[in-house]
Scaffold this active site. Structure first.
Site, PDB file in Angstrom:
ATOM      1  N   GLU A   1       0.940  -1.249   0.072  1.00  0.00           N
ATOM      2  CA  GLU A   1       0.101  -0.269  -0.019  1.00  0.00           C
ATOM      3  C   GLU A   1       0.850   1.332   0.048  1.00  0.00           C
ATOM      4  OE1 GLU A   1      -3.645   1.885   2.427  1.00  0.00           O
ATOM      5  OE2 GLU A   1      -2.550   0.558   3.368  1.00  0.00           O
TER       6      GLU A   1
ATOM      7  N   GLU B   1     -11.993   1.986   4.393  1.00  0.00           N
ATOM      8  CA  GLU B   1     -10.927   2.470   5.167  1.00  0.00           C
ATOM      9  C   GLU B   1     -10.915   3.869   5.527  1.00  0.00           C
ATOM     10  OE1 GLU B   1      -6.312   0.924   6.316  1.00  0.00           O
ATOM     11  OE2 GLU B   1      -6.726   2.414   4.482  1.00  0.00           O
TER      12      GLU B   1
END
Length: 303
Positions: free
Chosen positions: A184, A279
């Site tokens: 990520e 998220e």
């Protein structure tokens, strides 16, 4: 945390009925479950704590009743084996799947794989091995990885090579089990090594394993480079997981500047069938804020 205390309050025996694992839980939709979302959005624990205050099982049941088909839980590795097993059984009972949890060892940002230091690599590999067992309990396929901070006394090429070699070691652990680490790029602070999609793409090509792909977090990528659809198009073949959050604020779609209707339309047209992790935080507090969040996703869900 309240969600962890739930296990102690109810116990496994009072929550799971019979060998089939059928759940003894009321329907939060009073028998009128909402339509399933077309895109596989994945909430996290705490997002609906006011609508389902009874703990993790009640939250999962509420998510399912609202039409969500997946869950993500970054901190899964820190949960007890009993709690992991409970989550796995509940997801299976509800027909939901598990999104990402984080492969973490110590402080993931400061314990950096960019350094090439053997003790950091060993910790990373050991955590990958532990993650295999956790993935079995919860039915997970994807796990988030971050390489950590810049090592400023090393050239970028050397740091990149060190990350590739470390991720190769992790892939050797995960690939035989059909598991995938998704790296990520982040925007949290300028000391982080991995910040861009093309940088992640290059590392994937270097690792050259189906167990190493990109987690494309739309919130972070909007902050770091923008031009979202064009950037996804250039790196699409290595993107295996997507996360959501509007910018500024990191809340649900419609609260910031990102045109999520267009972005989701693009992702849908690419044929993406993976999980899209929510998220982010809730823009408004309480039950009303949770209802507003669900409606925000209804508005941008691709029909």
């Amino acid at each position: 945390m309240e969600r962890r205390g739930f296990i102690k309050k109810v116990g496994l025996g009072s929550t799971l009925l019979g060998v089939s694992g059928a759940m003894s839980m009321p329907s939060f939709a009073a028998g009128k479950a909402e339509p399933t979302f077309n895109m596989d959005f994945a909430p996290h624990f705490g997002m609906f704590r006011n609508s389902a205050p009874g703990g993790i099982v009640d939250e999962l049941k509420f998510m399912a009743d609202q039409g969500f088909r997946s869950l993500e839980d970054n901190g899964m590795l820190r949960r007890s084996e009993e709690e992991q097993a409970l989550i796995g059984k509940t997801l299976e009972s509800l027909g939901m799947r598990m999104g990402v949890f984080v492969i973490e060892g110590g402080d993931n940002w400061k314990v950096s794989l960019t350094t090439g230091r053997q003790e950091f690599i060993d910790t990373f590999v050991d955590t990958c091995k532990k993650s295999v067992e956790v993935a079995k309990r919860v039915g997970a396929k994807w796990m988030t990885v971050v390489p950590g901070y810049f090592e400023r006394n090393l050239p970028m090429g050397v740091q990149t090579g060190n990350v590739i070699e470390a991720f190769k070691r992790g892939a050797e652990v995960l690939e035989p089990h059909g598991l995938v680490m998704v790296m990520e790029p982040l925007s949290d602070n300028p000391d982080l090594f991995l910040r861009h999609a093309d940088q992640s793409y290059m590392i994937c090509k270097g690792v050259d394993s189906p167990a190493c792909k990109i987690l494309y977090d739309i919130y972070h990528m909007q902050r770091n480079e923008g031009n979202l659809i064009a950037t996804m198009e250039k790196t699409w073949e290595e993107i295996a997981y997507i996360q959501i959050g509007d910018n500024p604020g990191r809340k649900e779609p419609g609260t910031g500047e990102i045109n999520y209707s267009n972005v989701f339309k693009y992702i849908h047209e690419k044929g993406f069938k993976g999980v899209m992790g929510m998220e982010h935080g809730n823009a408004s507090p309480g039950v009303d804020g949770e209802k507003a969040l669900i409606q925000a996703y209804r508005k941008v869900d691709v029909v």
